[in-house]
Design a protein around this motif. Structure first.
Motif, mmCIF file in Angstrom:
data_model
loop_
_atom_site.group_PDB
_atom_site.id
_atom_site.type_symbol
_atom_site.label_atom_id
_atom_site.label_comp_id
_atom_site.label_asym_id
_atom_site.label_seq_id
_atom_site.Cartn_x
_atom_site.Cartn_y
_atom_site.Cartn_z
ATOM 1 N N ASP A 139 0.822 -1.210 0.000
ATOM 2 C CA ASP A 139 0.000 0.000 0.000
ATOM 3 C C ASP A 139 0.860 1.266 0.000
ATOM 4 O O ASP A 139 0.513 2.257 -0.630
ATOM 5 N N ARG A 140 1.973 1.223 0.704
ATOM 6 C CA ARG A 140 2.855 2.391 0.681
ATOM 7 C C ARG A 140 3.517 2.546 -0.686
ATOM 8 O O ARG A 140 3.714 3.657 -1.179
ATOM 9 N N ALA A 141 3.842 1.428 -1.333
ATOM 10 C CA ALA A 141 4.399 1.505 -2.685
ATOM 11 C C ALA A 141 3.371 2.053 -3.672
ATOM 12 O O ALA A 141 3.731 2.679 -4.673
ATOM 13 N N ALA A 142 2.088 1.837 -3.395
ATOM 14 C CA ALA A 142 1.040 2.359 -4.276
ATOM 15 C C ALA A 142 0.992 3.882 -4.282
ATOM 16 O O ALA A 142 0.352 4.484 -5.152
ATOM 17 N N GLU A 143 1.649 4.523 -3.339
ATOM 18 C CA GLU A 143 1.671 5.987 -3.296
ATOM 19 C C GLU A 143 2.499 6.584 -4.433
ATOM 20 O O GLU A 143 2.390 7.778 -4.721
ATOM 21 N N TRP A 144 3.336 5.775 -5.087
ATOM 22 C CA TRP A 144 4.092 6.257 -6.254
ATOM 23 C C TRP A 144 3.198 6.113 -7.478
ATOM 24 O O TRP A 144 3.272 5.145 -8.224
ATOM 25 N N MET A 145 2.355 7.086 -7.697
ATOM 26 C CA MET A 145 1.257 6.935 -8.658
ATOM 27 C C MET A 145 1.141 8.112 -9.611
ATOM 28 O O MET A 145 0.262 8.111 -10.473
ATOM 29 N N GLU A 146 1.995 9.143 -9.446
ATOM 30 C CA GLU A 146 1.844 10.361 -10.251
ATOM 31 C C GLU A 146 3.209 10.861 -10.695
ATOM 32 O O GLU A 146 4.232 10.549 -10.082
ATOM 33 N N GLY A 147 3.209 11.687 -11.758
ATOM 34 C CA GLY A 147 4.428 12.341 -12.195
ATOM 35 C C GLY A 147 5.515 11.350 -12.554
ATOM 36 O O GLY A 147 5.261 10.238 -13.013
ATOM 37 N N TRP A 148 6.778 11.756 -12.320
ATOM 38 C CA TRP A 148 7.883 10.887 -12.679
ATOM 39 C C TRP A 148 7.886 9.622 -11.837
ATOM 40 O O TRP A 148 8.300 8.557 -12.316
ATOM 41 N N GLU A 149 7.390 9.722 -10.586
ATOM 42 C CA GLU A 149 7.338 8.530 -9.751
ATOM 43 C C GLU A 149 6.396 7.484 -10.343
ATOM 44 O O GLU A 149 6.710 6.295 -10.363
ATOM 45 N N GLY A 150 5.234 7.926 -10.837
ATOM 46 C CA GLY A 150 4.302 6.986 -11.429
ATOM 47 C C GLY A 150 4.873 6.322 -12.665
ATOM 48 O O GLY A 150 4.730 5.113 -12.867
#
Length: 472
Positions: free
Chosen positions: A302-313
């Motif tokens: 769930d914490r890894a799911a926070e990388w969901m937007e911009g360059w992180e996504g």
């Protein structure tokens, strides 16, 4: 029939196209899905007197005819019930059966072989009081109609599909900025192990990671081992995200800067097989194994799911693809976590076709993976991912502000429907958790090892891959 294409990013626009006859229906199918379906049965809902396209469901064609009846019933119920939950029960259905000939088989033979399946689909829809207006078989560049008896417009040997890019649907799609992502087979290949010389090395790394990480989780005092593994997993994943964003940064000793025949242009990698090879070269088997095992923990996922937007996504989607490809036999079930993250990231960034494919594969890897079930349902029923994005942002901000990890029991996912008149959310209560089944031991992880059996199975599992799964 009118096809309405709704943009998935930016200002909402509606392009209305009138399709006339089986030829234009067959041509429109890839644009409705975002890819060319291969070995697939697709049902598309029609609404109103003019036959406006609505929801759709897709599934691989069962290899055994004995499964056709149950599959037909299931697909018809899914499409009709999904439309009813959204406030628009279908007025009709179009059926597509897409399958290329086997060696030595003709397209016409494929059509005849699948005819009983087509008839069963029509019967299943009729049992729900929904007529099937057209049923098409698409094979080897030809289409056949199961409903039209006129040989003048639908000859028994099939009709060639229109040349790519020459139809009104193709022109409208190009104007609207839509792009096809190749075939379903190509999309799935990017999310599955490819085999080859490196598979044994990856399997050994997964065995070693399971043997090292699982005891740390189980034996740590007061959950300390689990927290240490979680933070280590997220730290390595963040390092790889930065590595993807800037491939010229230093890497682990076994990760090559430029693999033979692959160039890494700037901060992006081409969305091709060559780009996938470059991504694979940036992650060692040991790094991949540690991340795969670590992501079996629900809170870590769930914490890894926070990388969901911009360059992180963008970087995260590439990472989850690599990890899914590294889930070699017998660790196939472990792919549910990275595949679900790939589906979520793709959906969050507006790539719904990739999201559906990834989430479908996640459910193939583990049909009871709750997070994948919820996301697959929400994506297929047109819910708005922004509500989940807001929830994850809030969890991240809360954790950052307090300097502590948020307890797993407080993590909740909320999804709401897009602002469309006459629709309502399909997911009951807004506070439903991403994982609610307590099907694991009290510690949340069962010990692995060569003797760890699948529940209900009679044979040992190599390396204990199932034994590292925690609450989903």
């Amino acid at each position: 029939m009118n096809a309405n294409h709704h943009e998935t990013s930016g200002p909402t626009r509606t392009q209305q196209i009138t399709l006339r006859g089986p030829a234009e229906l067959a041509d429109a199918l890839p644009f409705m899905l975002g890819f060319h379906p291969t070995d697939s049965v697709v049902l598309v809902a029609l609404h109103g007197e003019r036959g406006r396209f609505g929801g759709r469901v897709r599934l691989g064609i069962p290899s055994s005819p004995r499964e056709w009846a149950s599959t037909a019933d299931h697909l018809a119920e899914c499409l009709v019930e999904g439309g009813a939950r959204a406030g628009a029960r279908p007025d009709g259905i179009v059926v597509f059966l897409c399958q290329d000939p086997a060696p030595g088989e003709t397209a016409r033979r494929v059509m005849e072989r699948l005819r009983p399946f087509s008839q069963r689909l029509r019967t299943a829809c009729g049992a729900l009081d929904i007529p099937v207006y057209e049923a098409l078989c698409i094979s080897d560049g030809l289409y056949f109609s199961y409903c039209c008896p006129a040989p003048r417009c639908c000859p028994p040997d099939g009709t060639p599909l229109a040349l790519s890019g020459t139809t009104v649907m193709a022109a409208t799609a190009a104007y609207a900025g839509m792009r096809l992502r190749g075939s379903l087979r190509d999309m799935e290949a990017r999310l599955k192990p490819a085999g080859g010389a490196g598979e044994e090395e990856q399997r050994a790394a997964l065995d070693a990671a399971a043997a090292s990480i699982v005891p740390r989780i189980l034996e740590g005092a007061e959950d300390r081992g689990r927290v240490e593994v979680r933070e280590e997993t997220l730290r390595v994943a963040r390092e790889i995200l930065r590595r993807f964003a800037n491939p010229n940064t230093p890497k682990s000793p076994k990760a090559r800067v430029n693999p033979p025949g692959v160039s890494l242009p700037g901060k992006t990698v081409a969305d091709t097989a060559e780009g996938d090879a470059a991504d694979d070269a940036l992650i060692t088997p040991g790094e991949a194994a540690g991340l795969i095992i670590g992501l079996q923990d629900r809170v870590t996922r769930d914490r890894a799911a926070e990388w969901m937007e911009g360059w992180e996504g963008t970087a995260a989607l590439r990472l989850w693809r690599v990890l899914a490809r590294r889930c070699v036999t017998p660790y196939q079930e472990h792919a549910a976590a990275p595949l679900t993250l790939a589906g979520w990231t793709a959906w969050s960034t507006g790539d719904e076709p990739t999201a559906r494919v990834a989430l479908g594969l996640a459910l193939e890897a583990d049909s009871e993976y709750v997070f994948a079930q919820l996301l697959h349902q929400a994506c297929n029923e047109g819910l708005d991912p922004e509500s989940l994005r807001s929830c994850l942002r809030g969890e991240r901000d809360s954790r950052t502000g307090s300097g502590q990890a948020v307890p797993a029991s407080s993590r909740r996912v909320r999804m709401r429907a897009s602002h469309r008149p006459g629709t309502r959310p399909a997911l009951g209560r807004s506070g439903r958790q991403t994982g609610t089944r307590d099907r694991r031991a009290a510690a949340g992880v069962r010990p692995g090892g060569p003797a760890a059996d699948r529940p209900g199975g009679g044979s040992p599992r190599h390396g204990g891959p199932r034994g590292t799964r925690s609450d989903r």
